[in-house]
Design a protein around this motif. Structure first.
Motif, PDB file in Angstrom:
ATOM      1  N   GLU A 158       4.757  18.634  12.564  1.00  0.00           N
ATOM      2  CA  GLU A 158       5.316  18.663  11.225  1.00  0.00           C
ATOM      3  C   GLU A 158       6.692  18.004  11.236  1.00  0.00           C
ATOM      4  O   GLU A 158       7.496  18.239  12.138  1.00  0.00           O
ATOM      5  CB  GLU A 158       5.455  20.106  10.728  1.00  0.00           C
ATOM      6  N   MET A 159       6.976  17.190  10.222  1.00  0.00           N
ATOM      7  CA  MET A 159       8.225  16.433  10.193  1.00  0.00           C
ATOM      8  C   MET A 159       9.448  17.344  10.181  1.00  0.00           C
ATOM      9  O   MET A 159      10.467  17.046  10.803  1.00  0.00           O
ATOM     10  CB  MET A 159       8.238  15.487   8.992  1.00  0.00           C
ATOM     11  N   LYS A 160       9.366  18.472   9.466  1.00  0.00           N
ATOM     12  CA  LYS A 160      10.540  19.342   9.406  1.00  0.00           C
ATOM     13  C   LYS A 160      10.855  19.934  10.776  1.00  0.00           C
ATOM     14  O   LYS A 160      12.030  20.171  11.098  1.00  0.00           O
ATOM     15  CB  LYS A 160      10.346  20.446   8.361  1.00  0.00           C
ATOM     16  N   GLN A 161       9.839  20.174  11.594  1.00  0.00           N
ATOM     17  CA  GLN A 161      10.070  20.697  12.939  1.00  0.00           C
ATOM     18  C   GLN A 161      10.669  19.615  13.834  1.00  0.00           C
ATOM     19  O   GLN A 161      11.579  19.886  14.637  1.00  0.00           O
ATOM     20  CB  GLN A 161       8.760  21.216  13.534  1.00  0.00           C
ATOM     21  N   ILE A 162      10.177  18.398  13.699  1.00  0.00           N
ATOM     22  CA  ILE A 162      10.714  17.290  14.494  1.00  0.00           C
ATOM     23  C   ILE A 162      12.164  17.016  14.114  1.00  0.00           C
ATOM     24  O   ILE A 162      13.016  16.782  14.980  1.00  0.00           O
ATOM     25  CB  ILE A 162       9.836  16.047  14.319  1.00  0.00           C
ATOM     26  N   ASP A 163      12.458  17.070  12.824  1.00  0.00           N
ATOM     27  CA  ASP A 163      13.845  16.875  12.377  1.00  0.00           C
ATOM     28  C   ASP A 163      14.756  17.953  12.956  1.00  0.00           C
ATOM     29  O   ASP A 163      15.898  17.675  13.352  1.00  0.00           O
ATOM     30  CB  ASP A 163      13.912  16.897  10.851  1.00  0.00           C
ATOM     31  N   ALA A 164      14.261  19.189  13.001  1.00  0.00           N
ATOM     32  CA  ALA A 164      15.054  20.282  13.563  1.00  0.00           C
ATOM     33  C   ALA A 164      15.295  20.062  15.050  1.00  0.00           C
ATOM     34  O   ALA A 164      16.389  20.321  15.569  1.00  0.00           O
ATOM     35  CB  ALA A 164      14.352  21.613  13.318  1.00  0.00           C
ATOM     36  N   ALA A 165      14.272  19.590  15.762  1.00  0.00           N
ATOM     37  CA  ALA A 165      14.426  19.300  17.188  1.00  0.00           C
ATOM     38  C   ALA A 165      15.468  18.218  17.412  1.00  0.00           C
ATOM     39  O   ALA A 165      16.294  18.300  18.335  1.00  0.00           O
ATOM     40  CB  ALA A 165      13.081  18.875  17.777  1.00  0.00           C
ATOM     41  N   ILE A 195      -2.658  13.020  12.081  1.00  0.00           N
ATOM     42  CA  ILE A 195      -1.432  13.812  11.943  1.00  0.00           C
ATOM     43  C   ILE A 195      -0.627  13.770  13.229  1.00  0.00           C
ATOM     44  O   ILE A 195       0.609  13.602  13.221  1.00  0.00           O
ATOM     45  CB  ILE A 195      -1.781  15.264  11.546  1.00  0.00           C
ATOM     46  N   LEU A 196      -1.307  13.907  14.368  1.00  0.00           N
ATOM     47  CA  LEU A 196      -0.628  13.844  15.666  1.00  0.00           C
ATOM     48  C   LEU A 196       0.003  12.472  15.891  1.00  0.00           C
ATOM     49  O   LEU A 196       1.132  12.363  16.388  1.00  0.00           O
ATOM     50  CB  LEU A 196      -1.607  14.152  16.791  1.00  0.00           C
ATOM     51  N   MET A 197      -0.701  11.426  15.510  1.00  0.00           N
ATOM     52  CA  MET A 197      -0.179  10.076  15.713  1.00  0.00           C
ATOM     53  C   MET A 197       1.051   9.821  14.842  1.00  0.00           C
ATOM     54  O   MET A 197       2.026   9.210  15.298  1.00  0.00           O
ATOM     55  CB  MET A 197      -1.274   9.043  15.425  1.00  0.00           C
ATOM     56  N   THR A 198       1.015  10.297  13.599  1.00  0.00           N
ATOM     57  CA  THR A 198       2.162  10.113  12.710  1.00  0.00           C
ATOM     58  C   THR A 198       3.377  10.879  13.228  1.00  0.00           C
ATOM     59  O   THR A 198       4.501  10.354  13.258  1.00  0.00           O
ATOM     60  CB  THR A 198       1.811  10.582  11.290  1.00  0.00           C
ATOM     61  N   ALA A 199       3.148  12.123  13.648  1.00  0.00           N
ATOM     62  CA  ALA A 199       4.247  12.924  14.196  1.00  0.00           C
ATOM     63  C   ALA A 199       4.759  12.324  15.501  1.00  0.00           C
ATOM     64  O   ALA A 199       5.971  12.294  15.753  1.00  0.00           O
ATOM     65  CB  ALA A 199       3.777  14.362  14.424  1.00  0.00           C
ATOM     66  N   GLY A 229       2.616   5.900  23.082  1.00  0.00           N
ATOM     67  CA  GLY A 229       3.875   6.484  23.518  1.00  0.00           C
ATOM     68  C   GLY A 229       3.803   7.861  24.107  1.00  0.00           C
ATOM     69  O   GLY A 229       4.832   8.389  24.545  1.00  0.00           O
ATOM     70  N   VAL A 230       2.632   8.503  24.161  1.00  0.00           N
ATOM     71  CA  VAL A 230       2.572   9.840  24.743  1.00  0.00           C
ATOM     72  C   VAL A 230       2.806   9.726  26.247  1.00  0.00           C
ATOM     73  O   VAL A 230       2.187   8.918  26.932  1.00  0.00           O
ATOM     74  CB  VAL A 230       1.236  10.544  24.416  1.00  0.00           C
ATOM     75  N   ARG A 231       3.725  10.513  26.755  1.00  0.00           N
ATOM     76  CA  ARG A 231       4.145  10.397  28.150  1.00  0.00           C
ATOM     77  C   ARG A 231       3.487  11.413  29.068  1.00  0.00           C
ATOM     78  O   ARG A 231       3.242  11.122  30.227  1.00  0.00           O
ATOM     79  CB  ARG A 231       5.674  10.544  28.231  1.00  0.00           C
TER      80      ARG A 231
END
Length: 264
Positions: A158-165, A195-199, A229-231
């Motif tokens: 979720e974008m809001k979680q990524i922004d918080a990170a 959804i996973l790819m966008t996040a 880009g998944v590491r």
């Protein structure tokens, strides 16, 4: 080693200028459920430390363990021995509490990964809600950074979680792949993968390392491994379940072959 706010900000800015170079994802094997079998009888076998050795011999790029507050599977003794014996990288999953931070600081894993934790759950049911609990997570991140430990957050895509990170200055985000793994139709599976790819693209664009895990197995891992880009992929239950039937080294090799083979 102490990290000042300015040093962390500078490191984050430098990391954002580093462009991603395509490569196959690394496999980090979670040995929690080897300990689950052991704890069913409260005995000494099977030993997750032995499983970690076999995983590395089979080509695992890292070992992951979740030291839960209720010690339902992995024990303090396990993480101490794993820190001494793991030859690749040790990823410690932990709740963002003061007590667990102190254990992580004393242990010195290669990465401290903050995850949600409820005593009544069978397994982790979702990502850490950093957006709603930013202040408490910030304290945990600061304590770990002050000790020189890189921090990963286990998040729903979720974008809001990524922004918080991003606001907390962590180095890595691991996307929770549970909804993708639980999908029952091809249409639902494609939607969750999108959804996973966008996040994942957002995580990479903001200069954080992109990892993924939860519920991945021999039937569903390849599309996630192919996300740009998944590491790292962190996989436990699927490998341990297969290892019961074919052996640990073979189970790890087969998973790594699926992850790193050519994608059509």
């Amino acid at each position: 080693m102490q990290f000042s706010d300015s040093a962390l900000t500078g490191a984050l800015r430098r990391s954002r200028r580093t462009r991603y170079t395509p490569r196959m994802p690394a496999l980090h094997v979670n040995v929690d459920h080897v300990a689950t079998v052991r704890q069913a009888r409260r005995t000494t076998a099977p030993d997750p430390v032995h499983a970690a050795v076999l995983a590395e011999l089979a080509g695992a790029d890292g070992i992951t363990v979740h030291l839960r507050e209720d010690r339902r599977h992995i024990q303090d003794r396990d993480v101490r021995l794993l820190r001494e014996t793991v030859q690749t990288r040790l990823n410690l999953e932990m709740a963002p509490t003061a007590a667990m931070c102190e254990i992580a600081v004393a242990l010195g894993p290669d990465v401290a990964m903050l995850v949600p934790e409820k005593r009544e759950e069978i397994t982790t049911e979702g990502g850490l809600d950093v957006y709603a609990h930013k202040d408490s997570v910030r304290e945990a991140v600061a304590r770990l950074h002050d000790a020189g430990l890189p921090v990963s957050l286990f998040l729903d895509p979720e974008m809001k979680q990524i922004d918080a990170a991003l606001e907390l200055g962590v180095e890595t985000v691991e996307l929770h792949t549970g909804k993708y793994a639980d999908a029952t139709t091809e249409e639902e599976r494609r939607l969750e993968l999108d959804i996973l790819m966008t996040a994942g693209a957002r995580v990479r664009d903001e200069g954080m390392q992109l990892n993924a895990g939860h519920g991945l197995n021999y039937h569903n891992v390849r599309p996630v491994a192919a996300i740009p880009g998944v590491r790292e992929l962190h996989i436990g239950h699927g490998i341990v379940g297969r290892a019961v039937l074919v052996g640990f080294e073979r189970a790890v090799r087969e998973m790594k072959d699926l992850m790193t083979g050519p994608f059509g």
